[in-house]
Design an enzyme around this catalytic site. Structure first.
Site, PDB file in Angstrom:
ATOM      1  N   ASP A  38       0.855  -1.188   0.000  1.00 24.77           N
ATOM      2  CA  ASP A  38       0.000   0.000   0.000  1.00 24.77           C
ATOM      3  C   ASP A  38       0.887   1.232   0.000  1.00 24.77           C
ATOM      4  OD1 ASP A  38      -3.218   0.441   0.703  1.00 24.77           O
ATOM      5  OD2 ASP A  38      -1.935   2.183   1.098  1.00 24.77           O
ATOM      6  N   ASP A  73       4.648   2.005  -5.372  1.00 26.39           N
ATOM      7  CA  ASP A  73       3.624   2.508  -6.288  1.00 26.39           C
ATOM      8  C   ASP A  73       3.478   1.476  -7.410  1.00 26.39           C
ATOM      9  OD1 ASP A  73       2.106   3.776  -8.203  1.00 26.39           O
ATOM     10  OD2 ASP A  73       3.371   5.565  -8.335  1.00 26.39           O
ATOM     11  N   TYR A 171     -12.089   6.205 -14.624  1.00 25.27           N
ATOM     12  CA  TYR A 171     -12.171   4.994 -13.808  1.00 25.27           C
ATOM     13  C   TYR A 171     -12.877   3.873 -14.570  1.00 25.27           C
ATOM     14  CZ  TYR A 171     -13.619   2.073  -9.817  1.00 25.27           C
ATOM     15  OH  TYR A 171     -13.857   1.026  -8.958  1.00 25.27           O
ATOM     16  N   LYS A 175     -11.190   0.321 -15.657  1.00 26.67           N
ATOM     17  CA  LYS A 175     -11.744  -0.929 -15.161  1.00 26.67           C
ATOM     18  C   LYS A 175     -12.232  -1.825 -16.302  1.00 26.67           C
ATOM     19  CE  LYS A 175     -11.157  -0.613 -10.719  1.00 26.67           C
ATOM     20  NZ  LYS A 175     -10.121  -1.479 -10.081  1.00 26.67           N
ATOM     21  N   THR A 205     -16.253   1.496   0.517  1.00 25.64           N
ATOM     22  CA  THR A 205     -14.833   1.830   0.585  1.00 25.64           C
ATOM     23  C   THR A 205     -14.685   3.340   0.406  1.00 25.64           C
ATOM     24  OG1 THR A 205     -14.378   1.699  -1.797  1.00 25.64           O
ATOM     25  CG2 THR A 205     -14.314  -0.376  -0.555  1.00 25.64           C
TER      26      THR A 205
END
Length: 302
Positions: A38, A73, A171, A175, A205
Site C-alpha cells: 500500500d 507505487d 475509472y 476498469k 470503501t
C-alpha cells in the site's frame, strides 16, 4: 494458521484499507503468508504513508500469521518487479497476486484533465499490467525449470467498467481495460499453470463514500451487505489450488450475492456476400437492435 491457502504466498496491492485490507486478512486467516502492499495515499491518490500497510501487517501477525509490508507505487514498473522479488526473498516464492490498488478522481469527461486521466489509468490499468507481467515472468521461469506453481491472479474490475458510470469516465475506462486484460491473461498464461480472474465488487470503501454514500451506508442492525469483507472469501477461493479449473472469468460480488458476468458476446447479425452500402446499414442495424437485448443502464444515468 491453516486453511485453504496454507503454505501459499500472496501479494495484495492496495491492502492498507478497505477491500485490500479485508483481502489480506482473509488470505492470512486461510494460511497464506502475505506481502501487504500500500502506498498510503488519499482516496484521490495524493500523498504517501507507510502507516496503513504496517497496521495490516501487525493485524495479521496478531492473528498468528506472517506478513511483511511494501510501500511501492504499483504504476512504477521497476517497483512492481521488486515487489515480486520481495515475496520470493521473504517467503521463498510466490503463488498469488491480488491486484486491488486504485483511486478515483471523479469528473465528467468535459472537465477531466489530462493529468487526472493519466493518474487514474496508470494506477488501475498499468498497475494491474505491471504486477501481472513480473509475476507471470517469475512463474514462467519456474515452469520452465520444472517447478510449475499453482499460480493465481485475481484482478479488480468494477460495475463501472462493465456498465459504465456517469462522472467516472477515467475509472470506468480503466476498469473495462482490466476486464479485457483478465481475459487475455487467462488465454496466454494457462500454459504455465496460472489462472487469471477478476472481481467486480460492490462494497463500502473510500472510492464509494462520495456519490454512492447513501446506498453504501451500514445498516442499524442485521447483515451489512456493503461490508468489504463480504468479498474476500471469494478472493480466497479463487486464490486456492481448488480453483484450478476457473479462469478468464469476471465475478460480481455484492453482499451475499455472487454473479458470473457474461461480458461481451456475439449477438444477432446479418451478412451479405458483398460490401454494404451506407444507405443499407441504417435499416439493417435498426432491425438487429430490435432483436438484441437492451444494454444495462449506465450507473448514474437519468
Amino acid at each position: 494458521m491453516s486453511g485453504i491457502l496454507e503454505g501459499r504466498v500472496a501479494i495484495v496491492t492496495g491492502a492498507g484499507r478497505g477491500l485490500g485490507r479485508e483481502h489480506a486478512l482473509e488470505l492470512a486467516r486461510q494460511g497464506a503468508r502475505v506481502v501487504v502492499n500500500d502506498l498510503g495515499t488519499s482516496g484521490a491518490g495524493e500523498g504517501a504513508s507507510d502507516g496503513p500497510a504496517g497496521e495490516v501487517v501487525e493485524a495479521i501477525r496478531a492473528l498468528g500469521g506472517e506478513a511483511v509490508a511494501n510501500g511501492a507505487d504499483v504504476a512504477n514498473f521497476a517497483a512492481t518487479e521488486a515487489l515480486v522479488q520481495q515475496a520470493v526473498d521473504e517467503f521463498g516464492g510466490l503463488d498469488i497476486v491480488v491486484n486491488n490498488a486504485g483511486f478515483v478522481r471523479d469528473r465528467m469527461i468535459v472537465t477531466t484533465s489530462e493529468q487526472e486521466w493519466d493518474a487514474v489509468v496508470a494506477v488501475h490499468l498499468k498497475g494491474h499490467f505491471a504486477l501481472m507481467h513480473h509475476a507471470a515472468g517469475y512463474w514462467r521461469a519456474e515452469a520452465k525449470a520444472g517447478r510449475t506453481r499453482a499460480a493465481r491472479i485475481v484482478n479488480t474490475t468494477s460495475g463501472a467498467g462493465l456498465q459504465g458510470s456517469v462522472g467516472q469516465g477515467s475509472y470506468s475506462a480503466a476498469k473495462a481495460g482490466i476486464a479485457a486484460l483478465t481475459l487475455v491473461g487467462a488465454a496466454e498464461l494457462g500454459r504455465y499453470g496460472i489462472t487469471v480472474n477478476a472481481l467486480a465488487p460492490a462494497a463500502r470503501t473510500r472510492m464509494t463514500e462520495g456519490p454512492f454514500a447513501a446506498q453504501m451506508a451500514a445498516p442499524d442492525s442485521g447483515f451489512d451487505a456493503m461490508h468489504p469483507g463480504n468479498v474476500s472469501p471469494v478472493v480466497a477461493w479463487l486464490a486456492s489450488e481448488d480453483a484450478a479449473d476457473v479462469t478468464g472469468r469476471v465475478i460480481e460480488v455484492e453482499g451475499g450475492r455472487i454473479c458470473v458476468e457474461n461480458g461481451w458476446s456475439h449477438g444477432p447479425s446479418r451478412e451479405l456476400d458483398r460490401r454494404w452500402t451506407a444507405a443499407e446499414v441504417g435499416p439493417a442495424v435498426r432491425e438487429l437492435l430490435k432483436e438484441a437485448p437492451e444494454p444495462e443502464p449506465v450507473y448514474g444515468a437519468q
